[in-house]
Structures are given as structure tokens and as C-alpha cells.
Design an enzyme around this catalytic site. Structure first.
Site, PDB file in Angstrom:
ATOM      1  N   CYS B  81      17.330  11.729  16.407  1.00 23.73           N
ATOM      2  CA  CYS B  81      16.973  12.513  15.219  1.00 23.73           C
ATOM      3  C   CYS B  81      16.163  13.758  15.555  1.00 23.73           C
ATOM      4  CB  CYS B  81      16.232  11.640  14.216  1.00 23.73           C
ATOM      5  SG  CYS B  81      17.237  10.243  13.680  1.00 23.73           S
ATOM      6  N   CYS B 216      13.814   5.018   1.943  1.00 25.16           N
ATOM      7  CA  CYS B 216      14.577   5.295   3.167  1.00 25.16           C
ATOM      8  C   CYS B 216      15.115   6.719   3.120  1.00 25.16           C
ATOM      9  CB  CYS B 216      15.765   4.348   3.290  1.00 25.16           C
ATOM     10  SG  CYS B 216      15.319   2.607   3.421  1.00 25.16           S
ATOM     11  N   SER B 217      15.322   7.315   4.312  1.00 23.59           N
ATOM     12  CA  SER B 217      15.888   8.662   4.352  1.00 23.59           C
ATOM     13  C   SER B 217      17.292   8.629   3.767  1.00 23.59           C
ATOM     14  CB  SER B 217      15.919   9.208   5.779  1.00 23.59           C
ATOM     15  OG  SER B 217      16.519   8.297   6.657  1.00 23.59           O
ATOM     16  N   HIS B 346      18.621  13.652   5.241  1.00 25.22           N
ATOM     17  CA  HIS B 346      18.450  13.562   6.689  1.00 25.22           C
ATOM     18  C   HIS B 346      19.799  13.584   7.412  1.00 25.22           C
ATOM     19  CE1 HIS B 346      16.809  12.637  10.521  1.00 25.22           C
ATOM     20  NE2 HIS B 346      16.723  11.330  10.432  1.00 25.22           N
TER      21      HIS B 346
END
Lengths: 129, 399
Positions: B81, B216-217, B346
């Protein structure tokens, strides 16, 4: 029947089942995986060290979504076994935040993964002490 | 003395579901947007770094074949990431080394509807117990010795902090998501712009306690790109380009130093602290000088620990800091005014440039309804599990 096999090679199935860490002979760093060298000091000489079977739960998550075929919910935990941290599921207690709490005392427990070709495999987790 | 690097142009695509665009479309849109923003073209660019994790590799050349094949060195980077930040770091290193005056960094990802990024499939089981891998495992270990899923891993990261310092309740983590979802309502490029109440967040689908779905992303599609320029070259450009350029006061990438505990649970703290300390040193700034921070809130449980890791609060004081309201956009240290990964989204390889875009937007005074007034300095942080940590500190031009 054949001798049972451990789920992982660092689970030692003797009279008192326990985890066994790989110990760097030079700096004392501990590992559970097969090593090429020590990531701390670069040493390439290793011995083994038995890990205490009692410990403290220092972190956990109650996992509700996982890959197909993995039963949920289950509790993923990190247990501090007198200075050596180990991964393991928290078992033999309901998987909810009322029964699983940070700082709780736990101990190693084994269970059967079932039988294949006449051989039983044994897994481990940690249960409330 | 190494050459200073500046962001000359930067662009982020709309994040969200982009069903008709492939990775190269997203990367092209981002790159062309950044070039236009910079006022330069592909013929000016002397080094290209591009990152994408799930598209099969070679994004840099695929991008060149769409927007400009000029024969320059192209680097394909992958760092989980932190891939976008790594691409930017490569371009900045080329500037600092004096090998290029203009560099282009790009990150793009297709992630809508992907589900869990790791731990998506269980190991196939045979008819016999056969030890395999570095643990000599006779069966798949995901779900047997903990979890390989990211929501579960990062849940443990936050819970470990709670065990160490106290105060980290389910509700506290939910408050972080409440803030980020509220912030994104002002961001037209965010994947989600919907505010949630604390009750809605806590009663949402539980993914990995204490992370519910809205903690959560957000998986989504998106791209981001930046044009970097050397300070010497910048001084030859137009006054308008110089006025809008943003100084890269610190650019740092770290990996895990050895820690006993990181052998069993990824340690995202030590390398973030190291990156932050190096960045503050490079910039000659401290946490109190920052007007806004974009940090890697891949899960609500992760944002909490990074308040501490980035020195935004006292050691062990992240829960109190969070409860004080300091991290809301009207607080003393606005964190993730973009909506963060939880709400802006994301698209993993784009994230490490999109967070720079957000900070630059405020420093340029171009952030519209969500502008942090008078912003002069900001920090952007990402973590790629494994781990890699990127920290950039950016400052408004004095010109």
C-alpha cells in the site's frame, strides 16, 4: 495407528505439548519459521528453545469474514508467553468481547484436525487459564 | 548539498467505481492531469516511476505507450500500500541525485468489488498431511494460527496499543471512522460522501472486531500522479508555476527494523516512528508546525496508533488525543480531512500520491469547501504491510 503429526513444525507433541522457538545462537533472537539467517544480527547458527505454555493475551481480533472454507467467527490472538510472543487462536471459549479480553491469562491447548490416510493431525490454540 | 525537489503539478482522479476504465486509463488520466497542472509535457519528463499491484505489471511502459514514448528510464515499483509513495520517492531521488530536472510519479489501481485483499482463498487440502512452507504446516494456517486478513491484522494492531496504554474501546475506534466519513462529505473526489452516526458505524456488519465495515478502507478504483521538479529548474519557470509549486521538505521511505514482536504480528509502529523522526529532522519542522495530516487509516484501528507514531500526541496518549476532538477538521491537528482511506477510498497504488495531492491542494489554497484556512505545512503518511512506510512533509512556497 501412526504417530500424530503436528499442524506446524514448531508445535512439539510430547507428554506436555508446547511450542518450540528457533533461537539465534549469537544474539538470542527467537523465530518460529525456517531461517536462512538471523534478521537481527545476521548469525547463521541456531538452536531451539521451549516456549512457556502459559501467557497473557496482548492483542486479539474476532474475525467474522475470512476465506470460504474457514469457519467464522474465530478469535485471532497474540500471546506473550513470558517474553516470547506467539500467534494462536483463542479457543474453548465463546468468540465474543465478553469472554475474550485484553490481558487475560491463557494457556496452550491442542485439538484434533482430523485424520488423513490413517494419521491424525494436531493443532494448537490458547484457552482461558 | 543535494538538490531540493518540488511538486510542480499533481492530480487525483475521482475515486470510486470506474467500470469502463482500466488501470492504464486511470494512470493516463492522472498523469495527463498532473502534466497539465504542472504546465509541462511528457517531452520534458526525464524519469518515470509507476506503481500498480493487481494489474499484471509493467504499468510504466503501458502508460508511456498511451501518453508518450520518449525513451526515458521507467521504473515499475511495488511496495504494497506504499507503492504510490515509493514511486514518488524514486522520482524525488532522481531529482536529488541531479540525474533529472523533471520526474513523473504515477499510481493507479482497480479495486472495486475485490473484497478481502489477502486471505481470500484457503489452502487446497490434499489426501495426506504434508508439511509445507516455512512453518512446516500440514494445513492452511489462516484461521488456525490467527488471521491473514487485513481487517483482522490491523484490528490486532489497534488492540495491542489498547493493551499497552488503555482507553482503546470499540467506541473510540468507531469515533475515528465517524470523523473520516464526516470529512469526506466535503470531498467531491471521495468514493463515499455519506456521513454515518456512531450508532450506524458500531452496528454495521462486523468484519473483524473491533473493525466494522464502515471502519475499513473502501476498495475502489482510482489514480494519482505528481510531476516533481528540481529547485534550480523551478527558478527558471513562470512566476505562476513557482507560486503554485509545493516544496518537498522531507521525503522518507523506511522498512522494518528488527523487532522481536514483529515476527508474529506486523509492527507498523517502529518504522513509522523512524520515518516520522527522519522527516521532521529533514524538514526542520515538528508535529506542532503541521496544519494538516493525511495518515494511513486503512482501518480505524490503524489511525489511532499513528497519532502516536507520528508524534501528534504524547506517547501513549492517542486515545485522549482522539477524544479531545483535535483530529477533526476544526481541531488543532486536522487528520484525514479528505475522508481518509475509510471514506475517500483506497485504490492501493494510488493512495501514496493521492494523500500528497490532498495536502498540496490545501497548501495551494485550492481545496474549496474543505480548505484548511492558512495551511502552510502538511504531512502525508502511508504504510504498506510487510512493511514499507512513506512520510512526506510538504510546505507552501514562500514566493
Amino acid at each position: 495407528m501412526a504417530e500424530p503429526v503436528p499442524m506446524v513444525d514448531y508445535l512439539i507433541l510430547d507428554e506436555r505439548p508446547h511450542l518450540r522457538a528457533t533461537l539465534c545462537s549469537d544474539c538470542g533472537a527467537t523465530y518460529f519459521d525456517r531461517r536462512n539467517a538471523c534478521a537481527h544480527c545476521g548469525g547463521t547458527s541456531f538452536s531451539h528453545q521451549d516456549v512457556p505454555t502459559q501467557g497473557t493475551l496482548i492483542s486479539f481480533s474476532i474475525v467474522h469474514h475470512a476465506a470460504p472454507g474457514i469457519p467464522t467467527p474465530f478469535v485471532a490472538g497474540i500471546v506473550d508467553c513470558d517474553g516470547t510472543a506467539a500467534r494462536g487462536n483463542i479457543i474453548n471459549t465463546p468468540p465474543d468481547p465478553e469472554h475474550v479480553t485484553l490481558g487475560m491469562k491463557v494457556r496452550l491447548a491442542t485439538y484434533s484436525l482430523g485424520e488423513k490416510a490413517g494419521v491424525e493431525a494436531i493443532g494448537y490454540g490458547f484457552e482461558p487459564a | 548539498m543535494a538538490e531540493n525537489a518540488w511538486i510542480l503539478g499533481i492530480h487525483m482522479t475521482k475515486f470510486g467505481k470506474r467500470p469502463t476504465d482500466d488501470v492504464v486509463d486511470l494512470a493516463s488520466e492522472a498523469a495527463l492531469g498532473a502534466l497539465k497542472d504542472a504546465g509541462v509535457g511528457m517531452k520534458d519528463i526525464q524519469v518515470l516511476a509507476a506503481g500498480n499491484l493487481r494489474g499484471g505489471g509493467g504499468l510504466a511502459q503501458a502508460l508511456q505507450k498511451q501518453i508518450g514514448q520518449t525513451g526515458i528510464p521507467a521504473f515499475n515499483v511495488a511496495n504494497a500500500c506504499a507503492t504510490g509513495a515509493t514511486a514518488l520517492r524514486v522520482a524525488i531521488m532522481a531529482i536529488k541525485a541531479g540525474e533529472a530536472d523533471f520526474g513523473l510519479a504515477v499510481g493507479a489501481e482497480k479495486l472495486s468489488g475485490v473484497g478481502l485483499l489477502t486471505g481470500n482463498t484457503a489452502r487446497a487440502e490434499g489426501d495426506e498431511w504434508t508439511p509445507a512452507g516455512r512453518f512446516g504446516a500440514v494445513t492452511g494456517l489462516d484461521g488456525r494460527t490467527g488471521t491473514e486478513t487485513m481487517p483482522g491484522v490491523f484490528a490486532q494492531v489497534g488492540m495491542e496499543y489498547g493493551h499497552k496504554y488503555g482507553g482503546a474501546s470499540f467506541e473510540l475506534f468507531a469515533k475515528i471512522a465517524e470523523k473520516n466519513h464526516a470529512h469526506s462529505t466535503l470531498n467531491p473526489l471521495a468514493a463515499y460522501q455519506k456521513r454515518f452516526t456512531l450508532d450506524q458505524i458500531m452496528n454495521d456488519v462486523m468484519i473483524a472486531y473491533p473493525n466494522t465495515r464502515s471502519m475499513c478502507s473502501a476498495n475502489c478504483d482510482g489514480g494519482a500522479a505528481a510531476v516533481v521538479v528540481s529547485e534550480a529548474k523551478l527558478r527558471t519557470l513562470s512566476l505562476e508555476q513557482q507560486r503554485r509549486a509545493i516544496k518537498v521538505s522531507a521525503s522518507v521511505l523506511t522498512s522494518d527494523p528488527w523487532q522481536a514482536a514483529c515476527q508474529v504480528l506486523p509492527d507498523i509502529n517502529t518504522l513509522t516512528k523512524a520515518a516520522a523522526n527522519q522527516a521532521y529532522e529533514q524538514a526542520g519542522l515538528g508535529p506542532s508546525d503541521l496544519d494538516l495530516v493525511e495518515l494511513h487509516d486503512c482501518f480505524a484501528t490503524a489511525e489511532l496508533v499513528h497519532y502516536d507514531n507520528l508524534g501528534l500526541c504524547e506517547t501513549g496518549g492517542a486515545a485522549d488525543f482522539c477524544n479531545s476532538g483535535a483530529t477533526w477538521r476544526d481541531g488543532t491537528t486536522p487528520v484525514n480531512v479528505s475522508g481518509g482511506l475509510e471514506s475517500k477510498g483506497h485504490p492501493i497504488s494510488a493512495t501514496g500520491i493521492a494523500n500528497i495531492w490532498e495536502v498540496c491542494h490545501h497548501l495551494r489554497g485550492e481545496a474549496g469547501d474543505r480548505q484548511i484556512e492558512g495551511a502552510r505545512a502538511g504531512l502525508a503518511h502511508v504504510i504498506g504491510l510487510g512493511s514499507a512506510c512513506g512520510v512526506h512533509i510538504l510546505e507552501k512556497s514562500a514566493a
